[in-house]
Design a protein around this motif. Structure first.
Motif, mmCIF file in Angstrom:
data_model
loop_
_atom_site.group_PDB
_atom_site.id
_atom_site.type_symbol
_atom_site.label_atom_id
_atom_site.label_comp_id
_atom_site.label_asym_id
_atom_site.label_seq_id
_atom_site.Cartn_x
_atom_site.Cartn_y
_atom_site.Cartn_z
ATOM 1 N N VAL A 1 0.838 -1.206 0.000
ATOM 2 C CA VAL A 1 0.000 0.000 0.000
ATOM 3 C C VAL A 1 0.873 1.256 0.000
ATOM 4 O O VAL A 1 0.555 2.249 -0.674
ATOM 5 N N LEU A 2 1.978 1.221 0.732
ATOM 6 C CA LEU A 2 2.889 2.363 0.749
ATOM 7 C C LEU A 2 3.550 2.574 -0.612
ATOM 8 O O LEU A 2 3.766 3.715 -1.041
ATOM 9 N N VAL A 3 3.870 1.487 -1.288
ATOM 10 C CA VAL A 3 4.447 1.592 -2.630
ATOM 11 C C VAL A 3 3.457 2.271 -3.569
ATOM 12 O O VAL A 3 3.821 3.164 -4.362
ATOM 13 N N VAL A 4 2.190 1.870 -3.484
ATOM 14 C CA VAL A 4 1.158 2.477 -4.330
ATOM 15 C C VAL A 4 0.996 3.960 -4.010
ATOM 16 O O VAL A 4 0.906 4.806 -4.911
ATOM 17 N N GLN A 5 0.977 4.288 -2.701
ATOM 18 C CA GLN A 5 0.833 5.694 -2.306
ATOM 19 C C GLN A 5 1.993 6.526 -2.826
ATOM 20 O O GLN A 5 1.805 7.651 -3.296
ATOM 21 N N TRP A 6 3.209 5.978 -2.766
ATOM 22 C CA TRP A 6 4.376 6.717 -3.248
ATOM 23 C C TRP A 6 4.296 6.932 -4.756
ATOM 24 O O TRP A 6 4.691 7.990 -5.259
ATOM 25 N N SER A 7 3.757 5.960 -5.490
ATOM 26 C CA SER A 7 3.627 6.126 -6.942
ATOM 27 C C SER A 7 2.605 7.207 -7.285
ATOM 28 O O SER A 7 2.722 7.881 -8.310
ATOM 29 N N LEU A 8 1.609 7.399 -6.390
ATOM 30 C CA LEU A 8 0.588 8.415 -6.617
ATOM 31 C C LEU A 8 1.056 9.803 -6.178
ATOM 32 O O LEU A 8 0.789 10.806 -6.855
ATOM 33 N N THR A 9 1.731 9.861 -5.027
ATOM 34 C CA THR A 9 2.217 11.138 -4.483
ATOM 35 C C THR A 9 3.677 10.957 -4.071
ATOM 36 O O THR A 9 3.993 10.882 -2.878
ATOM 37 N N GLU B 1 11.618 -1.215 10.520
ATOM 38 C CA GLU B 1 11.385 -2.247 9.497
ATOM 39 C C GLU B 1 10.783 -1.653 8.234
ATOM 40 O O GLU B 1 11.218 -1.970 7.117
ATOM 41 N N LEU B 2 9.796 -0.779 8.392
ATOM 42 C CA LEU B 2 9.160 -0.187 7.220
ATOM 43 C C LEU B 2 10.133 0.688 6.436
ATOM 44 O O LEU B 2 10.146 0.652 5.200
ATOM 45 N N ALA B 3 10.952 1.481 7.130
ATOM 46 C CA ALA B 3 11.912 2.342 6.443
ATOM 47 C C ALA B 3 12.900 1.511 5.629
ATOM 48 O O ALA B 3 13.239 1.861 4.492
ATOM 49 N N THR B 4 13.341 0.405 6.191
ATOM 50 C CA THR B 4 14.332 -0.436 5.507
ATOM 51 C C THR B 4 13.726 -1.162 4.318
ATOM 52 O O THR B 4 14.275 -1.143 3.205
ATOM 53 N N ARG B 5 12.591 -1.781 4.534
ATOM 54 C CA ARG B 5 12.003 -2.615 3.483
ATOM 55 C C ARG B 5 11.360 -1.794 2.370
ATOM 56 O O ARG B 5 11.374 -2.190 1.203
ATOM 57 N N LEU B 6 10.797 -0.634 2.722
ATOM 58 C CA LEU B 6 10.214 0.202 1.676
ATOM 59 C C LEU B 6 11.300 0.796 0.789
ATOM 60 O O LEU B 6 11.130 0.888 -0.437
ATOM 61 N N ALA B 7 12.424 1.183 1.374
ATOM 62 C CA ALA B 7 13.532 1.719 0.576
ATOM 63 C C ALA B 7 14.018 0.689 -0.434
ATOM 64 O O ALA B 7 14.336 1.027 -1.584
ATOM 65 N N LEU B 8 14.057 -0.575 -0.040
ATOM 66 C CA LEU B 8 14.477 -1.636 -0.958
ATOM 67 C C LEU B 8 13.503 -1.744 -2.126
ATOM 68 O O LEU B 8 13.917 -1.856 -3.286
ATOM 69 N N ARG B 9 12.215 -1.681 -1.823
ATOM 70 C CA ARG B 9 11.207 -1.809 -2.882
ATOM 71 C C ARG B 9 11.210 -0.604 -3.827
ATOM 72 O O ARG B 9 10.913 -0.755 -5.024
ATOM 73 N N PRO C 1 14.008 7.630 -3.174
ATOM 74 C CA PRO C 1 13.625 8.328 -1.953
ATOM 75 C C PRO C 1 14.449 7.851 -0.761
ATOM 76 O O PRO C 1 14.871 6.699 -0.699
ATOM 77 N N LEU C 2 14.643 8.755 0.177
ATOM 78 C CA LEU C 2 15.348 8.424 1.402
ATOM 79 C C LEU C 2 14.312 8.083 2.472
ATOM 80 O O LEU C 2 13.467 8.920 2.811
ATOM 81 N N CYS C 3 14.359 6.859 2.973
ATOM 82 C CA CYS C 3 13.422 6.400 4.000
ATOM 83 C C CYS C 3 14.160 6.331 5.333
ATOM 84 O O CYS C 3 15.148 5.593 5.454
ATOM 85 N N ILE C 4 13.701 7.095 6.310
ATOM 86 C CA ILE C 4 14.374 7.115 7.604
ATOM 87 C C ILE C 4 13.376 6.874 8.725
ATOM 88 O O ILE C 4 12.197 7.219 8.621
ATOM 89 N N SER C 5 13.843 6.258 9.784
ATOM 90 C CA SER C 5 13.071 6.186 11.031
ATOM 91 C C SER C 5 13.811 7.017 12.072
ATOM 92 O O SER C 5 15.026 7.203 11.984
ATOM 93 N N LEU C 6 13.068 7.502 13.058
ATOM 94 C CA LEU C 6 13.639 8.402 14.044
ATOM 95 C C LEU C 6 14.140 7.640 15.270
ATOM 96 O O LEU C 6 13.668 6.554 15.581
ATOM 97 N N THR C 7 15.101 8.235 15.966
ATOM 98 C CA THR C 7 15.603 7.646 17.195
ATOM 99 C C THR C 7 14.616 7.887 18.324
ATOM 100 O O THR C 7 13.829 8.842 18.293
ATOM 101 N N ARG C 8 14.651 7.019 19.324
ATOM 102 C CA ARG C 8 13.793 7.215 20.487
ATOM 103 C C ARG C 8 14.252 8.429 21.283
ATOM 104 O O ARG C 8 15.431 8.693 21.405
#
Length: 284
Positions: A47-55, A70-78, A116-123
């Motif tokens: 769903v995130l891949v589709v959203q990125w293709s739209l916007t 996990e999402l930042a890492t795996r989405l960047a790969l896709r 795109p650069l996909c990042i997650s934030l530190t606690r």
């Protein structure tokens, strides 16, 4: 440059604070809302891949935590982009990302050109939040798909009571020094000082201490008004847990201990008699 913030429905103070602190409030922002929150990443990756293709966005920012990592890492790969987890600061135009390495002992600045650069934030400490609000922006709802066949069940914990350490104004953090002093004695001292007690991971791993009271990069991140660090050398992994304290008192018998460089007041002595004296004074 467009930046997409991937958040869950409801409060997102941590990301709002981070956006404000990094001067990104004036950037072209949009918010992708995970609603409801997925049980596993597989439910939203497509769903995130589709959203990125739209916007499409140049930078996608995920919240702190295992799912965000996990999402930042795996989405960047896709998306054939770049990924970094547990990011502290971002200079978006220059593509410079700051994050810690080696148990918070080293802060590195990385130049990332992949998009795109996909990042997650530190606690960050819950008490360090300034209460910023997100600026107005376009919002899109990301609806998770059904659970994958291999996921037999998932338990959702709706409400978790905050640990007393996270709400304490005064905290006593005890390291591995004087391992002969038990948890009961330390608890009595903490009570006399009006402080919640926490421990270094080394002390907990040595046995006999509450693992739910570990302070540091792998435990609680605190922001008390007063933090007393006793019998700890000042390892970066531990001090990351108290770096937002307003006032730090360090007690260590080693005058060269690194903890003194991060303290407002340092006492070179055996921490046990010092705390006993402080506790006696507090009771006067």
């Amino acid at each position: 440059m467009k930046i997409a913030l991937i958040t869950q429905c409801g409060e997102c103070t941590a990301i709002a604070n981070w956006i404000a602190e990094n001067g990104l409030s004036t950037a072209e922002l949009e918010r992708w809302i995970l609603d409801p929150l997925p049980d596993v990443a597989e439910q939203v990756l497509d769903v995130l891949v589709v959203q990125w293709s739209l916007t499409p966005a140049d930078i996608l920012i995920f919240p702190a935590g295992p799912l965000g990592d996990e999402l930042a890492t795996r989405l960047a790969l896709r998306l054939h982009g770049g990924s970094l987890c547990q990011v502290q600061t971002l200079e978006a135009l220059e593509g410079l990302v700051n994050k810690s390495h080696w148990g918070n002992a080293l802060k590195a600045t990385l130049h990332v050109t992949a998009r795109p650069l996909c990042i997650s934030l530190t606690r960050e400490s819950e008490l360090s939040a300034s209460g910023s609000n997100l600026p107005a922006m376009a919002e899109y709802r990301i609806v998770p798909t059904a659970r994958p066949d291999w996921l037999e069940s998932a338990e959702s914990i709706e409400c978790v009571t905050a640990h007393p350490l996270l709400q304490a104004g005064c905290v006593l953090v005890v390291g591995l020094g004087r391992s002969d002093v038990g948890a009961d004695k330390i608890a009595v001292l903490g009570q006399a000082l009006g402080a919640e007690v926490g421990y270094s991971r080394a002390r907990v791993m040595n046995g006999g201490f509450d693992a739910e009271r570990v302070i540091g990069i792998s435990g609680h991140l605190l922001a008390p008004d007063i933090c007393i660090v006793a019998g700890a050398s000042g390892a970066a992994a531990l001090m990351a847990g108290v770096r937002h304290s307003r006032f730090v008192v360090a007690i260590n018998s080693d005058a060269g201990a690194p903890v003194f460089s991060q303290a407002d007041v340092g006492i070179v002595d055996d921490w046990l008699p010092v705390l006993v004296a402080l506790a006696a004074s507090a009771g006067v």
